[in-house]
Design a protein around this motif. Sequence first.
Motif, PDB file in Angstrom:
ATOM      1  N   THR A  21      10.687   4.365  -1.573  1.00  0.00           N
ATOM      2  CA  THR A  21      11.268   4.902  -0.346  1.00  0.00           C
ATOM      3  C   THR A  21      10.400   4.638   0.881  1.00  0.00           C
ATOM      4  O   THR A  21      10.907   4.579   1.994  1.00  0.00           O
ATOM      5  CB  THR A  21      11.524   6.412  -0.471  1.00  0.00           C
ATOM      6  N   THR A  22       9.092   4.516   0.700  1.00  0.00           N
ATOM      7  CA  THR A  22       8.155   4.211   1.789  1.00  0.00           C
ATOM      8  C   THR A  22       6.812   3.860   1.172  1.00  0.00           C
ATOM      9  O   THR A  22       6.687   3.750  -0.047  1.00  0.00           O
ATOM     10  CB  THR A  22       8.040   5.401   2.777  1.00  0.00           C
ATOM     11  N   HIS A  23       5.796   3.703   2.002  1.00  0.00           N
ATOM     12  CA  HIS A  23       4.428   3.436   1.553  1.00  0.00           C
ATOM     13  C   HIS A  23       3.467   4.355   2.304  1.00  0.00           C
ATOM     14  O   HIS A  23       3.762   4.815   3.403  1.00  0.00           O
ATOM     15  CB  HIS A  23       4.038   1.975   1.815  1.00  0.00           C
ATOM     16  N   VAL A  24       2.295   4.586   1.715  1.00  0.00           N
ATOM     17  CA  VAL A  24       1.245   5.361   2.361  1.00  0.00           C
ATOM     18  C   VAL A  24       0.165   4.370   2.768  1.00  0.00           C
ATOM     19  O   VAL A  24      -0.414   3.699   1.917  1.00  0.00           O
ATOM     20  CB  VAL A  24       0.639   6.405   1.398  1.00  0.00           C
ATOM     21  N   ASP A  25      -0.109   4.255   4.071  1.00  0.00           N
ATOM     22  CA  ASP A  25      -1.189   3.343   4.460  1.00  0.00           C
ATOM     23  C   ASP A  25      -2.515   4.099   4.491  1.00  0.00           C
ATOM     24  O   ASP A  25      -2.563   5.314   4.344  1.00  0.00           O
ATOM     25  CB  ASP A  25      -0.881   2.603   5.764  1.00  0.00           C
ATOM     26  N   SER A  26      -3.610   3.366   4.657  1.00  0.00           N
ATOM     27  CA  SER A  26      -4.935   3.973   4.551  1.00  0.00           C
ATOM     28  C   SER A  26      -5.221   4.983   5.665  1.00  0.00           C
ATOM     29  O   SER A  26      -6.138   5.785   5.543  1.00  0.00           O
ATOM     30  CB  SER A  26      -6.009   2.889   4.530  1.00  0.00           C
ATOM     31  N   ALA A  27      -4.468   4.964   6.744  1.00  0.00           N
ATOM     32  CA  ALA A  27      -4.665   5.925   7.832  1.00  0.00           C
ATOM     33  C   ALA A  27      -3.871   7.211   7.608  1.00  0.00           C
ATOM     34  O   ALA A  27      -4.053   8.178   8.328  1.00  0.00           O
ATOM     35  CB  ALA A  27      -4.250   5.302   9.162  1.00  0.00           C
ATOM     36  N   GLN A  28      -2.980   7.211   6.639  1.00  0.00           N
ATOM     37  CA  GLN A  28      -2.152   8.379   6.357  1.00  0.00           C
ATOM     38  C   GLN A  28      -2.696   9.126   5.149  1.00  0.00           C
ATOM     39  O   GLN A  28      -3.304   8.539   4.262  1.00  0.00           O
ATOM     40  CB  GLN A  28      -0.711   7.961   6.036  1.00  0.00           C
TER      41      GLN A  28
END
Length: 113
Positions: A68-75
Motif C-alpha cells: 500500500t505504501t513504503h516507509v522511507d528512512s526519514a519516516q
Amino acid sequence: MRPVIRRAATAAAATSVLMGGLVLTASPASAAVGSGACTRNDANHTIYAPNLTWPAVHSGPGAGYKVTTHVDSAQGFYVKCSAKSKAGNRWYYGHVEAGSDSGRYGWVWAGNF
C-alpha cells in the motif's frame, strides 16, 4: 416449454449463488487485514528504516499481501502489535508517522528494521 424455462432459471440461480460464494472466499492476499490478526502486543514504540531502504507496507501480515505504501528512512513506523505470517516471519502492524502517507495503517516485515 415451461420445464425448459424452469431448468434455465434454476441453473442461472445456482450459478449466481456459486459465483457469490467464490467472491466471498477471495484469497487473503487481496484483502486488508487489520489489528485483529495480531497475536502479540508490541505497542507504543516507533521503528525507523535503515538508510537507503524503503520497507514496503502491506495490507496484511505477509509478502503475498498488496503493498500500500513504503516507509522511507526519514519516516518512522509506529508499532501497535505484531503477528507471524504463515511462513513464520514476524510482521508489525501500525502506521506511518510522517510524510504524505502519515497515518496510513498496514503491516511491515520485522526483518526490515
